[in-house]
Design a protein around this motif. Structure first.
Motif, PDB file in Angstrom:
ATOM      1  N   ARG A  48      -7.981   3.935 -12.949  1.00  0.00           N
ATOM      2  CA  ARG A  48      -7.776   2.480 -12.847  1.00  0.00           C
ATOM      3  C   ARG A  48      -6.332   2.154 -12.474  1.00  0.00           C
ATOM      4  N   SER A  49      -5.378   2.777 -13.122  1.00  0.00           N
ATOM      5  CA  SER A  49      -3.972   2.477 -12.851  1.00  0.00           C
ATOM      6  C   SER A  49      -3.570   2.903 -11.438  1.00  0.00           C
ATOM      7  N   VAL A  50      -3.998   4.087 -11.028  1.00  0.00           N
ATOM      8  CA  VAL A  50      -3.551   4.637  -9.747  1.00  0.00           C
ATOM      9  C   VAL A  50      -4.306   4.038  -8.571  1.00  0.00           C
ATOM     10  N   PHE A  51      -5.633   3.895  -8.694  1.00  0.00           N
ATOM     11  CA  PHE A  51      -6.430   3.503  -7.531  1.00  0.00           C
ATOM     12  C   PHE A  51      -6.828   2.026  -7.520  1.00  0.00           C
ATOM     13  N   PHE A  52      -7.056   1.435  -8.678  1.00  0.00           N
ATOM     14  CA  PHE A  52      -7.415   0.014  -8.701  1.00  0.00           C
ATOM     15  C   PHE A  52      -6.172  -0.873  -8.774  1.00  0.00           C
ATOM     16  N   GLU A  53      -5.343  -0.609  -9.756  1.00  0.00           N
ATOM     17  CA  GLU A  53      -4.151  -1.434  -9.927  1.00  0.00           C
ATOM     18  C   GLU A  53      -3.027  -1.030  -8.972  1.00  0.00           C
ATOM     19  N   LYS A  54      -3.131   0.167  -8.399  1.00  0.00           N
ATOM     20  CA  LYS A  54      -2.120   0.679  -7.459  1.00  0.00           C
ATOM     21  C   LYS A  54      -0.725   0.553  -8.066  1.00  0.00           C
ATOM     22  N   LYS A  55      -0.612   1.007  -9.292  1.00  0.00           N
ATOM     23  CA  LYS A  55       0.613   0.819 -10.058  1.00  0.00           C
ATOM     24  C   LYS A  55       1.843   1.405  -9.386  1.00  0.00           C
ATOM     25  N   TYR A  56       1.682   2.515  -8.686  1.00  0.00           N
ATOM     26  CA  TYR A  56       2.846   3.217  -8.163  1.00  0.00           C
ATOM     27  C   TYR A  56       3.102   2.956  -6.676  1.00  0.00           C
ATOM     28  N   LYS A  57       2.208   2.220  -6.029  1.00  0.00           N
ATOM     29  CA  LYS A  57       2.396   1.939  -4.602  1.00  0.00           C
ATOM     30  C   LYS A  57       3.373   0.796  -4.395  1.00  0.00           C
ATOM     31  N   ALA A  58       4.083   0.850  -3.277  1.00  0.00           N
ATOM     32  CA  ALA A  58       5.026  -0.210  -2.938  1.00  0.00           C
ATOM     33  C   ALA A  58       4.278  -1.468  -2.522  1.00  0.00           C
ATOM     34  N   ARG A  59       4.842  -2.591  -2.814  1.00  0.00           N
ATOM     35  CA  ARG A  59       4.288  -3.870  -2.355  1.00  0.00           C
ATOM     36  C   ARG A  59       4.856  -4.137  -0.971  1.00  0.00           C
ATOM     37  N   ASP A  60       4.275  -3.456  -0.001  1.00  0.00           N
ATOM     38  CA  ASP A  60       4.781  -3.503   1.369  1.00  0.00           C
ATOM     39  C   ASP A  60       3.693  -4.060   2.275  1.00  0.00           C
ATOM     40  N   ALA A  61       4.074  -4.723   3.331  1.00  0.00           N
ATOM     41  CA  ALA A  61       3.097  -5.254   4.295  1.00  0.00           C
ATOM     42  C   ALA A  61       3.665  -5.082   5.691  1.00  0.00           C
ATOM     43  N   TRP A  62       2.945  -4.339   6.522  1.00  0.00           N
ATOM     44  CA  TRP A  62       3.322  -4.138   7.916  1.00  0.00           C
ATOM     45  C   TRP A  62       2.355  -4.898   8.812  1.00  0.00           C
ATOM     46  N   LEU A  63       2.671  -4.939  10.084  1.00  0.00           N
ATOM     47  CA  LEU A  63       1.795  -5.553  11.078  1.00  0.00           C
ATOM     48  C   LEU A  63       1.149  -4.464  11.923  1.00  0.00           C
ATOM     49  N   ASP A  64      -0.129  -4.643  12.270  1.00  0.00           N
ATOM     50  CA  ASP A  64      -0.756  -3.698  13.187  1.00  0.00           C
ATOM     51  C   ASP A  64      -0.556  -4.165  14.627  1.00  0.00           C
ATOM     52  N   ARG A  65      -1.178  -3.500  15.579  1.00  0.00           N
ATOM     53  CA  ARG A  65      -0.921  -3.811  16.986  1.00  0.00           C
ATOM     54  C   ARG A  65      -1.413  -5.198  17.384  1.00  0.00           C
TER      55      ARG A  65
END
Length: 500
Positions: A48-65
């Protein structure tokens, strides 16, 4: 401020191993990391923490093509993405360093050959405590030294499947793994390894094998929560004079004779592009206009073989199949590699497939055998990293899918014949950022590359870029060990030249 010989930006494999090597040879190093340490805590092994809540991932947003925002799934922390990797440590094959014809084009030769990296592969395997045995693998490159440790033993259900593959004429081999399994350490070979940080510190990653030994020399300082905004140039634009960082909200300029950029293929190229000024209008190290271009990430597909039998395996990630790596009699072009994934759990499936009912995901996970196929994507100058204001834009069009489709079909058939009649596949290429490489390529010609064969920038001689950015081609295996080997090679070059 203390004086340093080298400032290393980023603490993933490239930065960590470079810092370790240079400091062990006497250099004074400052490592600049935009994130912090991943704490060792109960949540490390929580689906739950790693995959649902994404606790350790950065809050980043990029643009696609198309200009659409997406989550690239980045990890910004000490040790980089290796804190969450599956610990697979492959060498490129000898032919991967040469021009290699594919169905849809040619994978270009590297400016170095396998023999140039071979002794450094040996060292990198020792540093990361790699377990393995590639003797059954017909594509395995030559080696001067055996693996530091024997293979992690497959559990009975996996070994039974391997025997079914052998009966089909295939040659499954041990997956080379950087884990502290006995007799190397106290790894418990748990199901929460691939995709999770290790709560007990027994996965050999860039922090445990690079940053920690570097800090132990007493010649390395680590600055966390420090985002590198741009590199500053001398008046003639031939040298880097400083890196400007945002350190917890305070802007600082840090100087040293040498700089190593190791932020990952997307963020390293973005940093160089952000650093454009009047003396380098296209960005730092970009007189050839290749920085940000030739982005590669592997064509990837996950496969789950289902049978009526419960798969009670705990540590599943122990096998690889390379029989189709360079093709076969029916398809003479390269197809790529198959390797096992860590045991998928039901919650991991529903986190990535929201419409999948939890009860069904649990049942699939209990009966599934999990694999991933990796195939080489070709360097295309239009597959690239650019900037729109302060946002990263990643423009990618898939290529070279013929071999990958053939690979998945062959593996699907092999699984069915091994007793898994239902095989579910899921493409992993949309907005893919795992195994990213190629955006600051090395070469022998300053007109067509950004770096020389030791990862030194042609345009600014006191700048090195040491991460997967330097890859001229992606090959079809995990890049971590090659990054580490080249980091050792480049660091030795720095000590023999700049810091002699």
């Amino acid at each position: 401020m203390k004086e340093y010989d080298v400032i290393v930006i980023g603490s993933g494999v490239g930065g960590a191993i470079t810092a370790r090597r240079l400091s062990e040879k006497g250099a004074r190093i400052l490592v600049v990391e935009r994130g912090d340490f991943v704490p060792r805590e109960t949540e490390n092994w929580s689906v739950r923490s790693v995959f649902f809540e994404k606790k350790y991932k950065a809050r980043d947003a990029w643009l696609d093509r198309h200009g659409k925002s997406f989550d690239p799934g980045m990890f910004y922390n000490v040790g980089g993405s290796t804190k969450f990797y599956g610990a697979a440590m492959f060498r490129l094959r000898e032919r991967d360093f040469e021009d290699l014809a594919h169905r849809r084009g040619v994978s270009p030769a590297w400016p170095i050959r396998y023999a140039d990296l071979a002794p450094y592969y040996d060292e990198a395997e020792r540093m990361f405590g790699v377990h393995g045995d590639d003797r059954p693998d017909k594509t395995a490159p030559s080696r001067q030294a055996p693996f530091p440790y024997g293979p992690v033993k497959s559990e009975p259900i996996v070994e039974r499947m391997a025997q079914r593959f052998r009966e089909q004429g295939l040659s499954p081999s041990a997956l080379p793994l950087a884990v502290n399994a006995a007799p190397a350490g106290t790894c418990i070979l748990c199901p929460t390894c691939d995709g999770f940080p290790c709560k007990i510190g027994q996965k050999n990653d860039a922090e445990t094998c690079g940053v920690e030994p570097a800090l132990a020399t007493g010649r390395v300082d680590l600055m966390t929560h420090a985002f590198a905004r741009r590199l500053l140039l001398s008046r003639d634009a031939k040298r880097i004079t400083a890196v400007e960082v945002d350190h917890g909200g305070t802007i600082k300029r840090l100087s040293a004779p040498l700089f190593v950029v190791s932020c990952n293929a997307v963020n390293s190229s973005a940093l160089l592009l952000r650093s454009a000024d009047t003396g380098a209008v296209n960005g730092v190290a970009n007189g050839s206009d290749v920085v940000g271009r030739h982005y590669m990430v592997h064509n990837q597909t996950a496969l789950m073989g289902l049978s009526h039998r419960v798969n009670s395996t705990v540590f599943q990630k122990t096998l690889a199949i390379n029989d189709w790596y360079f093709g076969d009699d029916a398809f003479r072009w390269p197809m790529g590699q198959m390797q096992m994934l860590g045991k998928l759990q039901g919650g991991m499936l529903t986190a990535n497939v929201p419409y999948l009912p939890a009860f069904l995901a649990d049942r699939m996970a209990r009966h599934g055998m999990d694999w991933i196929g990796l195939s080489e994507d070709l360097p295309d100058p239009d597959n690239r990293v650019t900037l729109e204001g302060d946002r990263i834009k990643l423009s990618v069009t898939l290529n070279n899918m013929d071999g990958h489709i053939k690979l998945v079909r062959r593996m699907k058939r092999a699984l069915q014949q091994a007793g898994y009649p239902i095989v579910i596949t899921k493409s992993l290429v949309a907005h893919a950022t795992g195994h990213q490489c190629g955006t600051v390529r090395m070469g022998n010609d300053p007109g067509t590359s950004a770096l020389d064969p030791f990862c030194r920038a042609w345009d600014q001689q006191n700048l090195f870029v040491i991460d997967a950015s330097f890859f001229p081609s992606s090959a079809a295996v995990n890049p971590a060990l090659t990054i580490a080997a080249q980091a050792l090679r480049a660091a030795d070059h720095i000590m023999a030249t700049d810091l002699a």
